[in-house]
Design an enzyme around this catalytic site. Structure first.
Site, PDB file in Angstrom:
ATOM      1  N   LYS A   1      48.978  58.139  57.481  1.00 53.80           N
ATOM      2  CA  LYS A   1      48.835  56.709  57.254  1.00 53.80           C
ATOM      3  C   LYS A   1      47.600  56.341  56.270  1.00 53.80           C
ATOM      4  CE  LYS A   1      46.202  54.522  59.685  1.00 53.80           C
ATOM      5  NZ  LYS A   1      45.431  53.814  60.819  1.00 53.80           N
ATOM      6  N   THR A   2      46.509  57.445  56.451  1.00 52.61           N
ATOM      7  CA  THR A   2      45.252  56.886  55.857  1.00 52.61           C
ATOM      8  C   THR A   2      45.502  57.653  54.586  1.00 52.61           C
ATOM      9  OG1 THR A   2      44.146  57.347  57.825  1.00 52.61           O
ATOM     10  CG2 THR A   2      42.618  57.139  55.678  1.00 52.61           C
TER      11      THR A   2
ATOM     12  N   ASP B   1      44.315  47.925  56.836  1.00 52.99           N
ATOM     13  CA  ASP B   1      44.460  48.936  57.789  1.00 52.99           C
ATOM     14  C   ASP B   1      44.691  48.472  59.236  1.00 52.99           C
ATOM     15  OD1 ASP B   1      44.696  51.536  58.517  1.00 52.99           O
ATOM     16  OD2 ASP B   1      42.465  51.958  58.518  1.00 52.99           O
ATOM     17  N   GLU B   2      45.328  49.323  60.081  1.00 54.17           N
ATOM     18  CA  GLU B   2      45.726  49.062  61.632  1.00 54.17           C
ATOM     19  C   GLU B   2      46.181  47.446  61.710  1.00 54.17           C
ATOM     20  OE1 GLU B   2      45.540  51.487  63.559  1.00 54.17           O
ATOM     21  OE2 GLU B   2      43.915  52.604  63.154  1.00 54.17           O
TER      22      GLU B   2
ATOM     23  N   GLN C   1      50.968  51.617  68.634  1.00 49.51           N
ATOM     24  CA  GLN C   1      49.591  51.924  68.679  1.00 49.51           C
ATOM     25  C   GLN C   1      48.583  50.734  68.961  1.00 49.51           C
ATOM     26  OE1 GLN C   1      47.967  55.562  66.977  1.00 49.51           O
ATOM     27  NE2 GLN C   1      49.882  55.508  65.709  1.00 49.51           N
TER      28      GLN C   1
ATOM     29  N   ARG D   1      48.011  62.395  70.285  1.00 54.58           N
ATOM     30  CA  ARG D   1      46.689  62.941  69.543  1.00 54.58           C
ATOM     31  C   ARG D   1      46.717  64.666  69.736  1.00 54.58           C
ATOM     32  NH1 ARG D   1      45.656  59.374  66.717  1.00 54.58           N
ATOM     33  NH2 ARG D   1      47.671  58.760  67.880  1.00 54.58           N
TER      34      ARG D   1
END
Length: 786
Positions: free
Chosen positions: A59-60, A247-248, A278, A625
């Site tokens: 994503k980033t 973002d997010e 998420q 994670r």
DNA sequence: TTCTTCACGCTTTTT
DNA sequence: GCGTGAAGAA
């Protein structure tokens, strides 16, 4: 943070000189290594775009590469892009990664930051439009609570029954939804002191204006108001922001959504990146709906799904994916990987929390002795009280660890006190700072004297400092308080004068020494006093990094985290699941998967199905994670707030796919008393034989104590105080009787049994055909419409 | 005014 | 089990 502000404000000739035509185009190789979807997300620069980026799908990388691509294609100057994140940490990371791609030009990303920091920057330019001065202060929760307490008390409302905290929660939830005092829905108006909540909200806003202050919610609210009421200002930002990146996105609340929509109306070039699976901040106002509704909100929007996971092994991914399919409200994604299977996810039943910590400690030691590092391991818990056991055990074993997200530096009492002194130096209007430190350290100025000053101050409509000075001259305060206030005011006066020609870190030292704060801590022989002194030293050091006192104060108000050094240390990380988003480790431990712990009791009682799904997403975040190994565990007995309780394995454990899980009983779970089922866990570990190991196996002191506390039904005694009538309290699921508003044949949800259909209604008794169990059950509570 | 004692209540966390 | 916060005592 960034200095080279806007190219937009420069004449075109200077822009051309600022960036010569020969400025090297970036090598296009930044696109290399991206998969088809990622590349699509980077290259679809115009129009509205939603990137549904599953866990570990890069994503980033997509976000930063996209930014680089926009600049490289000369679609906009860096200063014409707006990039918003939720945390300072995420903003910092974005900037660093952008710098790697585009070099110095990242310096000009002056509109890259958190929602709040960008809002504050905008607000400082137009503060007068909402009745503030551009040097307004941003107050934090602590000041907010004290202010509310004063207001509620002034209204003659019992602050014990109607707590400032509750009111703060209401105001927060209104501001999350951009609800101004005149727009509070009638139903919610009655939640506080029979409808007087609105009055308090109004008074609170007025007080803030008088103090030339904002709370965090106001930063966004005021911006929205400015945009809505001043079309020319909005138009200016429309032409400024050619591209917007978010973002997010799944964590945005209504206010943030409105803020974004207003800004995006200009060019329509908005790219939101997020993952509905998420979304774990519903409890602080995040609306998953925002992401679910994206295509409606931005007609013609394109949606790109990133589903190729580059992080976890196939088995870990399979567990996470299977678990999350139990959620109803999702856009749906199927993550896949080309990685090898890896080891199955290990699920372990353990006798109690201490044994759990021992076992995890051992696992970490053997991981370490197999040549791996401590920093590759993380222990992720639901609530921070669960951390203590692990810390104790790790100390005993000598395993280096680091707790992430402990008490924040700038929220510690001594730091806030020191800051209050600085705020008073900056401005004599800061009443909240005055109240905080007039009697800190003790100067004999008690509540009674402070109240006297407050009353006069309100009448004269002057700040407390000024009022106190006048009252001193008029000899209106006597005794100990008189001399106390006198020295306090004299000190302030002197420090203000010194502030002009003394370096601000040195000034801080002088203040702390002269006011007696240092002496007070030195006289205190408790171990905390020592760390407090060290914290203050750290504060003085941190101040040195800023050019001026004002620059320092402004920074602290918005960026409340002190940058912590020595990241490179080899330490096991202990953190909450919420703190884990965006991070990854080769080895992940997920302890405490017990009903009422995880999913948490409060979440289920207050939020029902919606919260349960959020808890499940939290579980999903936890598992995803892990890169290589994931160890989930639950116990039979757990001490919660000092009381022993028998606990049941979390429902999430049974929602994992059996073929990818390795289930083991480590410590005699199978012989657990109190009618616990053995759930198929039959292995016995060495802890069962070694009662002398020091923990609480069957005949340990801990277990005996626990037994002594048990009542005949095997449950611990509970002192249950009678509910005070009128105490504000959210309706609990457990208080909700079934039957009301439910109809025959309706699909319902039960906290324990899941989904089903009502086949019969008899008063509050419902007969429900449950899908999962395949059984009919008569239930009276914990039912709601699905 | 400050010191002592008792009762409560208690996810998660950012800005 | 622990820290906070309010009421009562010195």
């Amino acid at each position: 943070m960034s200095h080279s502000d806007d190219f937009d404000n420069l004449p075109i000739s200077q822009r051309a000189m600022a960036r010569p035509p020969s400025a090297p185009m970036l090598d296009a190789n930044y696109l290399e290594g991206l998969n088809t979807e990622q590349r699509d997300a980077v290259e679809t620069t115009d129009g509205a775009l939603l990137v549904l980026a599953g866990a570990g799908t890069g994503k980033t990388r997509v976000l930063t590469t996209r930014l680089a691509h926009i600049l490289n294609q000369r679609k906009a100057w860096a200063s014409q892009t707006l990039t918003v994140t939720f945390t300072n940490k995420a903003a910092r990371e974005m900037r660093e990664r952008a710098e790697k791609l585009i070099g110095d030009e990242a310096q000009s990303l002056s509109w890259l930051g958190t929602f709040h920091s960008v809002s504050s920057k905008i607000l400082r330019r137009h503060a007068e439009l909402v009745g503030l001065e551009s040097n307004f202060t941003v107050i934090d929760t602590d000041d907010q609570l004290r202010l509310l307490k004063q207001i509620i008390e002034a209204e003659n409302i019992d602050t014990k029954r109607w707590t400032p905290r509750f009111m703060a929660g209401l105001i927060d939830s209104w501001k999350n939804r951009a609800v101004t005092p005149d727009r509070v829905p009638a139903g919610e108006a009655h939640e506080f002191a029979n409808g007087r909540g609105i009055e308090i909200y109004k008074t609170y806003q007025n007080r803030l204006k008088v103090l030339n202050a904002c709370d965090f919610g106001d930063l966004l609210m005021h911006c929205i108001a400015i945009f809505q009421n001043n079309p020319s200002v909005l138009a200016d930002y429309h032409s400024r922001f050619k591209y917007i990146l978010v973002d997010e996105y799944q964590d945005t609340n209504v206010a943030q959504y409105l803020w974004l929509r207003l800004l995006a109306q200009g060019t329509g070039n908005i790219c939101c990146v997020g993952d509905d699976d998420q979304s774990i901040y519903g409890w602080r106002g995040a609306e998953v709906d925002n992401i679910l509704r994206f295509e409606k909100d931005f007609p013609g929007a394109k949606v790109i799904r990133l589903e190729r996971n580059y992080r976890s092994t196939a088995k870990i991914l399979a567990c996470a994916s299977h678990l999350i399919t139990s959620n109803q409200d999702r856009l749906g994604k199927t993550l896949h990987t080309e990685d090898e299977d890896g080891e199955p996810v290990k699920v372990r039943g353990i006798w109690d929390g201490e044994a759990e910590a021992r076992l995890i400690g051992e696992d970490i030691e053997s991981w370490r002795s197999s040549g791996r590092t401590y920093s590759e391991c993380a222990v992720m818990v639901r609530a921070s009280w669960q951390m203590r056991l692990f810390e104790e055990r790790f100390i005993m074993l000598g395993i280096p660890y680091k707790v992430i997200g402990g008490p924040r530096f700038f929220e510690r009492a001594e730091i806030r006190d020191a800051m209050a002194y600085l705020r008073l130096i900056r401005s004599e209007n800061d009443d909240l700072a005055f109240e905080r430190v007039v009697n800190q350290p003790k100067r004999g100025v008690g509540a009674a004297s402070i109240q006297k000053v407050q009353i006069v101050a309100r009448e004269m409509e002057r700040p407390l400092t000024v009022t106190a000075e006048i009252m001193m001259r008029g000899n209106e305060i006597r005794g100990k308080a008189q001399s106390g206030i006198r020295t306090f005011l004299n000190d302030l006066e002197r420090w203000r004068a010194q502030a002009r020609d003394i370096e601000h870190p040195r000034l801080m030292e002088i203040i702390l020494d002269e006011c007696g704060y240092t002496d007070m801590l030195k006289a205190d022989k408790t171990p905390q006093a020592q760390t407090r002194l060290e914290n203050l030293k750290e504060l003085v050091r941190a101040m040195g990094e800023f050019d001026s006192l004002n620059a320092f104060l402004e920074h602290v108000e918005l960026v409340m985290d002190a940058s912590q050094g020595n990241e490179s240390d080899d330490q096991v990380q202990i953190l909450t699941l919420h703190g884990a988003k965006g991070l990854e480790w080769p080895l992940v431990f997920l302890p405490g998967w017990e009903e009422e712990v995880f999913p948490s009791k409060r979440a289920l009682e207050e939020g029902g199905l919606k919260s349960l799904e959020e808890e499940r997403r939290l579980a999903y975040v936890g598992i995803t994670r892990a890169r290589e190994r994931c160890y989930i565990s639950f116990v039979a007995n757990r001490q919660i707030f000092g009381r022993w309780q028998s606990v049941m394995p979390s429902r999430f454990i049974d929602e994992l796919p059996p073929q990818h899980v390795d289930a083991v009983s480590e410590t005699g779970y199978s012989t657990a008393p109190d009618g616990m089922s053995n759930s198929g866990f039959n292995n016995v570990s060495r802890f069962d034989e070694e009662a002398s190991f020091g923990g609480s196996t069957y005949d340990s002191p801990g277990w005996k104590r626990a037994q002594a506390r048990r009542t005949s039904d095997g449950w611990p005694q509970k002192k249950r105080p009678p509910d005070i009538e009128g105490t504000p309290r959210k309706e609990k699921m457990s208080d909700k009787e079934s039957g009301a508003g439910l109809e025959l044949g309706q699909r319902v949800f039960h906290i324990k049994f899941g989904y089903g259909k009502i086949t019969q209604i008899d008063g509050t008794k419902l007969t429900v055909d449950f899908e999962k169990a395949g059984v009919k059950k008569v239930v009276e509570k914990f039912v709601e419409a699905a």
